[in-house]
Design a protein around this motif. Structure first.
Motif, PDB file in Angstrom:
ATOM      1  N   TYR A 195      -3.649 -12.075  -4.564  1.00  0.00           N
ATOM      2  CA  TYR A 195      -2.366 -12.307  -3.910  1.00  0.00           C
ATOM      3  C   TYR A 195      -1.301 -11.344  -4.407  1.00  0.00           C
ATOM      4  CZ  TYR A 195      -4.129 -16.605  -1.839  1.00  0.00           C
ATOM      5  OH  TYR A 195      -4.846 -17.513  -1.107  1.00  0.00           O
ATOM      6  N   GLY A 196      -1.329 -11.028  -5.709  1.00  0.00           N
ATOM      7  CA  GLY A 196      -0.350 -10.088  -6.237  1.00  0.00           C
ATOM      8  C   GLY A 196      -0.467  -8.723  -5.603  1.00  0.00           C
ATOM      9  N   ILE A 197      -1.704  -8.261  -5.402  1.00  0.00           N
ATOM     10  CA  ILE A 197      -1.921  -6.939  -4.815  1.00  0.00           C
ATOM     11  C   ILE A 197      -1.553  -6.933  -3.325  1.00  0.00           C
ATOM     12  CG2 ILE A 197      -3.703  -5.241  -4.276  1.00  0.00           C
ATOM     13  CD1 ILE A 197      -5.078  -6.041  -6.870  1.00  0.00           C
ATOM     14  N   VAL A 198      -1.958  -7.968  -2.604  1.00  0.00           N
ATOM     15  CA  VAL A 198      -1.641  -8.034  -1.174  1.00  0.00           C
ATOM     16  C   VAL A 198      -0.137  -8.132  -0.955  1.00  0.00           C
ATOM     17  CG1 VAL A 198      -1.905  -9.414   0.917  1.00  0.00           C
ATOM     18  CG2 VAL A 198      -3.867  -9.011  -0.563  1.00  0.00           C
ATOM     19  N   LEU A 199       0.536  -8.984  -1.741  1.00  0.00           N
ATOM     20  CA  LEU A 199       1.981  -9.124  -1.594  1.00  0.00           C
ATOM     21  C   LEU A 199       2.714  -7.860  -1.997  1.00  0.00           C
ATOM     22  CD1 LEU A 199       2.539 -12.775  -2.872  1.00  0.00           C
ATOM     23  CD2 LEU A 199       2.568 -11.941  -0.521  1.00  0.00           C
ATOM     24  N   ALA A 200       2.178  -7.134  -2.985  1.00  0.00           N
ATOM     25  CA  ALA A 200       2.794  -5.864  -3.365  1.00  0.00           C
ATOM     26  C   ALA A 200       2.732  -4.875  -2.217  1.00  0.00           C
ATOM     27  CB  ALA A 200       2.105  -5.297  -4.604  1.00  0.00           C
ATOM     28  N   GLY A 201       1.589  -4.820  -1.532  1.00  0.00           N
ATOM     29  CA  GLY A 201       1.460  -3.903  -0.394  1.00  0.00           C
ATOM     30  C   GLY A 201       2.339  -4.301   0.778  1.00  0.00           C
ATOM     31  N   TRP A 202       2.397  -5.600   1.057  1.00  0.00           N
ATOM     32  CA  TRP A 202       3.179  -6.047   2.217  1.00  0.00           C
ATOM     33  C   TRP A 202       4.677  -5.973   1.950  1.00  0.00           C
ATOM     34  CZ3 TRP A 202       6.634 -10.091   2.864  1.00  0.00           C
ATOM     35  CH2 TRP A 202       7.022 -10.339   4.183  1.00  0.00           C
ATOM     36  N   SER A 203       5.118  -6.426   0.773  1.00  0.00           N
ATOM     37  CA  SER A 203       6.555  -6.488   0.498  1.00  0.00           C
ATOM     38  C   SER A 203       7.173  -5.113   0.311  1.00  0.00           C
ATOM     39  CB  SER A 203       6.813  -7.335  -0.754  1.00  0.00           C
ATOM     40  OG  SER A 203       6.203  -6.754  -1.889  1.00  0.00           O
ATOM     41  N   SER A 204       6.365  -4.084   0.033  1.00  0.00           N
ATOM     42  CA  SER A 204       6.924  -2.735  -0.134  1.00  0.00           C
ATOM     43  C   SER A 204       7.399  -2.141   1.185  1.00  0.00           C
ATOM     44  CB  SER A 204       5.873  -1.810  -0.760  1.00  0.00           C
ATOM     45  OG  SER A 204       5.499  -2.261  -2.038  1.00  0.00           O
ATOM     46  N   ASN A 205       6.892  -2.670   2.306  1.00  0.00           N
ATOM     47  CA  ASN A 205       7.235  -2.144   3.633  1.00  0.00           C
ATOM     48  C   ASN A 205       6.931  -0.645   3.719  1.00  0.00           C
ATOM     49  OD1 ASN A 205       8.050  -2.352   6.279  1.00  0.00           O
ATOM     50  ND2 ASN A 205      10.238  -2.237   5.837  1.00  0.00           N
ATOM     51  N   ASN A 206       5.748  -0.291   3.217  1.00  0.00           N
ATOM     52  CA  ASN A 206       5.286   1.086   3.199  1.00  0.00           C
ATOM     53  C   ASN A 206       3.859   1.096   3.724  1.00  0.00           C
ATOM     54  OD1 ASN A 206       3.671   3.333   1.887  1.00  0.00           O
ATOM     55  ND2 ASN A 206       5.723   3.970   1.288  1.00  0.00           N
ATOM     56  N   LYS A 207       3.561   1.984   4.653  1.00  0.00           N
ATOM     57  CA  LYS A 207       2.235   1.940   5.287  1.00  0.00           C
ATOM     58  C   LYS A 207       1.118   2.269   4.302  1.00  0.00           C
ATOM     59  CE  LYS A 207       2.688   6.666   7.080  1.00  0.00           C
ATOM     60  NZ  LYS A 207       2.699   7.503   8.321  1.00  0.00           N
ATOM     61  N   GLU A 251      -5.828   7.919  -4.771  1.00  0.00           N
ATOM     62  CA  GLU A 251      -4.683   8.824  -4.773  1.00  0.00           C
ATOM     63  C   GLU A 251      -4.781   9.912  -3.712  1.00  0.00           C
ATOM     64  OE1 GLU A 251      -6.393   7.950  -7.364  1.00  0.00           O
ATOM     65  OE2 GLU A 251      -5.085   7.175  -8.948  1.00  0.00           O
ATOM     66  N   SER A 252      -5.985  10.395  -3.436  1.00  0.00           N
ATOM     67  CA  SER A 252      -6.129  11.478  -2.478  1.00  0.00           C
ATOM     68  C   SER A 252      -5.903  11.023  -1.039  1.00  0.00           C
ATOM     69  CB  SER A 252      -7.524  12.103  -2.604  1.00  0.00           C
ATOM     70  OG  SER A 252      -8.524  11.120  -2.378  1.00  0.00           O
ATOM     71  N   GLU A 253      -5.995   9.704  -0.792  1.00  0.00           N
ATOM     72  CA  GLU A 253      -5.836   9.202   0.572  1.00  0.00           C
ATOM     73  C   GLU A 253      -4.560   8.387   0.752  1.00  0.00           C
ATOM     74  OE1 GLU A 253      -9.363   6.933   1.369  1.00  0.00           O
ATOM     75  OE2 GLU A 253     -10.535   8.233   0.073  1.00  0.00           O
ATOM     76  N   LEU A 254      -4.258   7.532  -0.233  1.00  0.00           N
ATOM     77  CA  LEU A 254      -3.153   6.577  -0.086  1.00  0.00           C
ATOM     78  C   LEU A 254      -2.063   6.774  -1.130  1.00  0.00           C
ATOM     79  CD1 LEU A 254      -5.305   3.354   0.507  1.00  0.00           C
ATOM     80  CD2 LEU A 254      -4.238   4.801   2.217  1.00  0.00           C
ATOM     81  N   ILE A 255      -1.917   7.978  -1.660  1.00  0.00           N
ATOM     82  CA  ILE A 255      -0.929   8.302  -2.696  1.00  0.00           C
ATOM     83  C   ILE A 255      -1.240   7.478  -3.946  1.00  0.00           C
ATOM     84  CG2 ILE A 255       1.504   8.547  -3.271  1.00  0.00           C
ATOM     85  CD1 ILE A 255       2.110   8.603  -0.309  1.00  0.00           C
ATOM     86  N   ALA A 256      -0.708   6.258  -4.039  1.00  0.00           N
ATOM     87  CA  ALA A 256      -1.033   5.389  -5.175  1.00  0.00           C
ATOM     88  C   ALA A 256      -1.365   3.988  -4.707  1.00  0.00           C
ATOM     89  CB  ALA A 256       0.118   5.352  -6.169  1.00  0.00           C
ATOM     90  N   GLY A 257      -1.621   3.802  -3.430  1.00  0.00           N
ATOM     91  CA  GLY A 257      -2.007   2.499  -2.929  1.00  0.00           C
ATOM     92  C   GLY A 257      -0.879   1.489  -2.968  1.00  0.00           C
ATOM     93  N   ALA A 302       1.180   1.657   1.018  1.00  0.00           N
ATOM     94  CA  ALA A 302       1.037   0.481   0.163  1.00  0.00           C
ATOM     95  C   ALA A 302       0.345  -0.657   0.910  1.00  0.00           C
ATOM     96  CB  ALA A 302       2.412   0.025  -0.328  1.00  0.00           C
ATOM     97  N   LEU A 303       0.679  -0.843   2.185  1.00  0.00           N
ATOM     98  CA  LEU A 303       0.045  -1.893   2.971  1.00  0.00           C
ATOM     99  C   LEU A 303      -1.441  -1.632   3.140  1.00  0.00           C
ATOM    100  CD1 LEU A 303       0.257  -4.439   4.680  1.00  0.00           C
ATOM    101  CD2 LEU A 303       0.852  -3.001   6.635  1.00  0.00           C
ATOM    102  N   LEU A 304      -1.825  -0.391   3.414  1.00  0.00           N
ATOM    103  CA  LEU A 304      -3.246  -0.064   3.542  1.00  0.00           C
ATOM    104  C   LEU A 304      -3.982  -0.298   2.224  1.00  0.00           C
ATOM    105  CD1 LEU A 304      -3.122   3.176   5.725  1.00  0.00           C
ATOM    106  CD2 LEU A 304      -4.042   0.951   6.372  1.00  0.00           C
ATOM    107  N   GLY A 305      -3.337   0.060   1.114  1.00  0.00           N
ATOM    108  CA  GLY A 305      -3.955  -0.197  -0.185  1.00  0.00           C
ATOM    109  C   GLY A 305      -4.133  -1.680  -0.447  1.00  0.00           C
ATOM    110  N   GLY A 306      -3.119  -2.488  -0.084  1.00  0.00           N
ATOM    111  CA  GLY A 306      -3.233  -3.926  -0.259  1.00  0.00           C
ATOM    112  C   GLY A 306      -4.318  -4.537   0.606  1.00  0.00           C
ATOM    113  N   LEU A 307      -4.420  -4.078   1.848  1.00  0.00           N
ATOM    114  CA  LEU A 307      -5.466  -4.592   2.736  1.00  0.00           C
ATOM    115  C   LEU A 307      -6.857  -4.201   2.247  1.00  0.00           C
ATOM    116  CD1 LEU A 307      -3.828  -3.920   6.230  1.00  0.00           C
ATOM    117  CD2 LEU A 307      -4.066  -6.104   5.040  1.00  0.00           C
ATOM    118  N   ARG A 308      -6.985  -2.969   1.781  1.00  0.00           N
ATOM    119  CA  ARG A 308      -8.271  -2.536   1.222  1.00  0.00           C
ATOM    120  C   ARG A 308      -8.658  -3.406   0.031  1.00  0.00           C
ATOM    121  NH1 ARG A 308      -9.122   3.945   0.591  1.00  0.00           N
ATOM    122  NH2 ARG A 308      -9.601   4.443   2.764  1.00  0.00           N
TER     123      ARG A 308
END
Length: 372
Positions: A157-169, A252-258, A171-177
């Motif tokens: 949940y911490g990782i998913v919420l970090a990706g979603w709450s950042s409002n960054n595509k 990092e090569s695909e999603l910057i830092a996820g 970060a969201l892709l990293g959280g979904l992965r």
């Protein structure tokens, strides 16, 4: 857990009586012992997690034929402190479009489950003191293993919420992965541990360790009777902790830092602290479930009446086992390349999950044949 698996587990638990260990007779002794265990264990845990960042950089330097950190203190021992001070003094930034409450809460949600999980793991033999039996775990729950499965799954949940709450595509892709990866491998990991429960006939971690200390070493350890289960659990542990070769959520090569692309300062560090904390917790679980827990190999004296010296000695060997697994985590990171995402998901769903189900059925049939 499906109905057939639950039925097998229930039958095994009914066939073997539960082991009940009475606690201290005096409430004051129990309270003082609990406070001391909390302070000592979590002090070692948090300081050890900080030092593991230095250990990983040193191991990386050794593997790559270089020195690693060597400027701050003798041998670079002060590097974790310097990194911590740097992160504390950095400016905290908040993206303008981020959902701030969850953005702040996400790093803590990644870190806290690892701490809560360590509370039920027995890190030493019980101490038969003058005030009663003092168990060497902070909270010796009779359903400790079920508690671990439920609490450890909250880390996603911490990782998913970090990706979603950042409002960054990115970060969201990293959280979904990460959510897909952790949920996929949690199933195989949970199925791989059921043979261990069938062998011990209990869901108490203390009973699982006691079952491994009751026989002749090394065959009494579950790693020899449940080798396939250990292999599945070991591989799944890499995926659950987002370590190479399963670090696809960062990539990092695909999603910057996820999922932590938008984080800075101490909140950014919390994700890395959580990664090392989860690595320690996974290592403690592997040592407990498959390698005898606090059992000292080649000896039998640690299985009898436990003095304070024996309890401390078993706790020392338990932490040695944890450090061995942590070293393997770091060794693999600097040895193997990263999987492709389709390879990662295929391994979880098409290889590990069918293998864990087949291993579970085989173990249940063998135990049923032995009981007859």
């Amino acid at each position: 857990m499906n109905s057939s698996t639950f039925a097998l587990l229930q039958a095994a638990m009914q066939a073997r009586p539960l082991t009940v260990v009475e606690g201290p007779e005096h409430f004051t002794a129990w309270l003082v012992a609990t406070i001391l265990k909390i302070v000592i264990l979590f002090t070692i845990y948090l300081v050890g997690v900080a030092l593991l960042t230095l250990a990983e950089r040193k191991i990386a330097g050794w593997i790559q034929d270089r020195l690693g950190p060597n400027r701050v203190g003798p041998g670079g021992i002060g590097q974790p402190l310097a990194d911590g001070l740097k992160n504390i003094m950095k400016e905290e930034t908040y993206p303008g479009a981020a959902y701030t409450p969850l953005f702040i809460l996400a790093p803590a949600l990644s870190f806290i489950p690892a701490l809560m999980t360590m509370a039920v793991i027995p890190f030493g033999a019980p101490w038969f003191s003058r005030w009663g039996v003092i168990d060497m775990s902070i909270a010796p729950l009779p359903i400790g293993f079920l508690y671990i499965l439920s609490i450890s799954s909250l880390g996603v949940y911490g990782i998913v919420l970090a990706g979603w709450s950042s409002n960054n595509k990115y970060a969201l892709l990293g959280g979904l992965r990460s959510s897909a990866q952790m949920i996929s491998y949690e199933i195989a990991m949970g199925m791989a541990t059921i043979p261990v429960l069938l062998m011990s006939g209990n869901v108490s971690l203390s009973a699982i360790v006691a079952q491994q200390t009751s026989g002749q070493w090394p065959l009494a350890w579950n790693v020899f009777g449940c080798t396939i289960a250990f292999f599945i659990f070991f591989v799944s542990a890499f995926a659950e902790t987002n370590r190479l070769p399963f670090d696809l959520p960062e990539a990092e090569s695909e999603l910057i830092a996820g999922y932590h692309s938008e984080y800075s300062a101490m909140k950014f560090s919390m994700f890395f602290i959580a990664e090392y904390a989860n690595m320690v917790t996974a290592s403690a679980l592997m040592a407990t479930l498959f390698f005898g827990g606090w059992d000292i190999p080649f000896t039998l004296w640690d299985n009898n009446a436990h003095s304070l010296v024996a309890s401390l000695a078993t706790a020392f060997f338990f932490f040695v086992k944890i450090l061995i697994f942590v070293f393997i985590f770091m060794w693999v990171r600097w040895t193997l390349p990263r999987f492709r995402y389709d390879q990662l998901m295929n391994l979880g769903w098409r290889v590990l999950l069918p293998l864990s189900i087949a291993n579970l059925l085989l173990t249940a049939l063998v135990l049923l044949w032995i009981d007859k």
